[in-house]
Design an enzyme around this catalytic site. Structure first.
Site, PDB file in Angstrom:
ATOM      1  N   ARG A   9      -3.213   3.160  20.456  1.00  0.00           N
ATOM      2  CA  ARG A   9      -2.333   3.511  21.575  1.00  0.00           C
ATOM      3  C   ARG A   9      -2.758   4.841  22.192  1.00  0.00           C
ATOM      4  O   ARG A   9      -3.328   5.699  21.524  1.00  0.00           O
ATOM      5  CB  ARG A   9      -0.880   3.654  21.105  1.00  0.00           C
ATOM      6  CG  ARG A   9      -0.241   2.382  20.620  1.00  0.00           C
ATOM      7  CD  ARG A   9       1.256   2.523  20.457  1.00  0.00           C
ATOM      8  NE  ARG A   9       1.627   3.645  19.594  1.00  0.00           N
ATOM      9  CZ  ARG A   9       2.366   4.684  19.977  1.00  0.00           C
ATOM     10  NH1 ARG A   9       2.771   4.794  21.234  1.00  0.00           N
ATOM     11  NH2 ARG A   9       2.678   5.641  19.122  1.00  0.00           N
ATOM     12  N   ARG A  71      -3.898  -3.923  26.365  1.00  0.00           N
ATOM     13  CA  ARG A  71      -2.763  -4.099  25.457  1.00  0.00           C
ATOM     14  C   ARG A  71      -1.487  -4.041  26.281  1.00  0.00           C
ATOM     15  O   ARG A  71      -1.296  -3.110  27.067  1.00  0.00           O
ATOM     16  CB  ARG A  71      -2.784  -2.977  24.413  1.00  0.00           C
ATOM     17  CG  ARG A  71      -1.768  -3.097  23.302  1.00  0.00           C
ATOM     18  CD  ARG A  71      -2.102  -2.068  22.231  1.00  0.00           C
ATOM     19  NE  ARG A  71      -1.035  -1.938  21.249  1.00  0.00           N
ATOM     20  CZ  ARG A  71      -1.089  -1.128  20.196  1.00  0.00           C
ATOM     21  NH1 ARG A  71      -2.171  -0.395  19.990  1.00  0.00           N
ATOM     22  NH2 ARG A  71      -0.081  -1.061  19.333  1.00  0.00           N
ATOM     23  N   ARG A 153       4.680   9.133 -23.681  1.00  0.00           N
ATOM     24  CA  ARG A 153       3.933   9.444 -22.464  1.00  0.00           C
ATOM     25  C   ARG A 153       2.436   9.141 -22.669  1.00  0.00           C
ATOM     26  O   ARG A 153       1.797   9.694 -23.563  1.00  0.00           O
ATOM     27  CB  ARG A 153       4.119  10.918 -22.107  1.00  0.00           C
ATOM     28  CG  ARG A 153       3.379  11.353 -20.835  1.00  0.00           C
ATOM     29  CD  ARG A 153       3.572  12.845 -20.602  1.00  0.00           C
ATOM     30  NE  ARG A 153       4.947  13.154 -20.307  1.00  0.00           N
ATOM     31  CZ  ARG A 153       5.460  13.221 -19.073  1.00  0.00           C
ATOM     32  NH1 ARG A 153       4.669  12.993 -18.037  1.00  0.00           N
ATOM     33  NH2 ARG A 153       6.719  13.518 -18.890  1.00  0.00           N
TER      34      ARG A 153
END
Length: 378
Positions: A9, A71, A153
């Site tokens: 864009r 577009r 852990r």
């Protein structure tokens, strides 16, 4: 037919015109276009844009496989989905598979796209991901882990981690896209990309990080011109960086015979050799003279300026210069030359900049090793 589709864009709120803003020396969109162009599995590349300025810049790249199409305004608004642009394209053109590529993922490579297309041959859709080894939590009244047991852990190297979309590419068939109105569907495969590609450029902070990563990668894979001049620092490259003093306070330095041989080999091949150091040292001058150095520059604070003058003197470009350094005061020059080299004992930041890191440390044959490497590139 595999079509790469890159929607860009003209409007961007966080970074105005970011898709064509200069990024690592090129407009941002250039980097993903280059990756698609270099991928042999991509037959055609389509850039869809609402901006004439973007169209002109993309066409100026001169990539043969690239086409630019318009577009619709409704698919280029801030709230329009990427799918709307994909569907607009798919309804007008015939193709087999579509590879959606985001211009905001400049760390994408042709190999990544190839891996994705290979995965698509065994699935309905594909998306790019990065493996993250992070411990995730959520919190309502109290916090609780989502992907590990905090009572046990795991070590990072034993932790499988999880996959995160990095937004670089999505692949599917035209038929599936039109049927589902979605970029992915059915049986989906995830293709892992490098951990550094996790960064998508959405904010200004992302821009800085991604540009640094791409520049670093490009330095390491830079195609150098034929080296016509080899320069080196002294302490940390020709020496091990140690300082030796006699009982009378006289300074001494230790040099390695191997390095002298390496420099002689370069000179015999017509390569200009020299020392560029910030140190004021008569020892360095004498060593340079003994080695037959063409240039012995000592007491140099601005190494970049000094080397540019040497390039003018010999009629060569900075890209034709190789320089070997090991510490922060070498960083600017290492970025400037065509071939950045450092010894094994260089600081980590300098090793990141180097195109070649020797196995030997400074003062222990590193310059000889660098010389032999350069001779293989001629």
């Amino acid at each position: 037919m595999n079509v790469a589709f890159i929607p860009v864009r003209g409007g961007s709120k966080s970074i105005p015109l970011k898709n064509i803003k200069e990024f690592a020396g090129k407009p941002l969109v250039y980097w993903t276009l280059q990756a698609a162009v270099e991928c042999e599995d991509i037959d055609k590349i389509v850039v869809a844009t609402d901006s004439d300025r973007i169209k002109d810049i993309v066409l100026a790249f001169g990539f043969s496989k690239v086409n630019v199409i318009g577009r619709g305004s409704e698919t280029a608004t801030d709230v329009a989905t990427t799918e709307s642009a994909m569907l607009e394209f798919a309804e007008k053109y015939e193709f087999d598979n579509i590879v959606l590529i985001q211009a905001t993922s400049p760390l994408l490579t042709a190999k990544d796209i190839t891996n994705g297309i290979e995965a698509l041959s065994h699935s309905d859709s594909v998306l790019s991901v990065v493996r993250q080894k992070r411990f995730l939590w959520e919190q309502d009244d109290y916090a609780k882990p989502l992907n590990y047991d905090y009572m046990s852990r795991p070590r990072r190297q034993d932790f499988h981690g999880f996959l995160v979309e990095n937004g670089a590419f999505y692949m599917t068939s035209r038929e599936a896209l039109l049927r589902t109105k979605c970029r992915i569907s059915g049986n989906i495969k995830a293709v892992e990309m490098s951990e550094e590609s996790y960064i998508e450029i959405d904010e200004k902070e992302d821009w800085v990080i991604a540009e640094t990563l791409l520049r670093r990668r490009n330095r390491k894979h830079k195609r150098m011109k034929k080296v016509k001049m080899f320069l080196t620092d002294c302490d940390g490259t020709l020496t091990d960086g140690s300082m030796y003093y006699t009982a009378d306070g006289d300074a001494m330095k230790r040099f390695h015979t191997y390095d002298g041989v390496g420099l002689r080999l370069l000179k015999e091949c017509g390569i200009i050799i020299g020392i560029v150091t910030s140190e004021e040292s008569e020892i360095v001058r004498k060593r340079g003279e003994k080695l037959g150095m063409d240039e012995i520059l000592i007491g140099i604070q601005d190494k970049v300026k000094a080397v540019k003058k040497l390039c003018e003197k010999y009629g060569i470009e900075s890209e034709e210069v190789a320089y070997m350094g090991d510490d922060w005061n070498d960083a600017a020059l290492l970025k400037e030359v065509g071939m950045a080299v450092c010894p094994a004992n260089a600081i980590p930041e300098i090793q990141e900049m180097a195109m070649y890191v020797t196995k030997c440390s400074g003062g222990n044959g590193a310059v000889r090793e660098a010389a032999e490497y350069l001779l293989t590139q001629i």
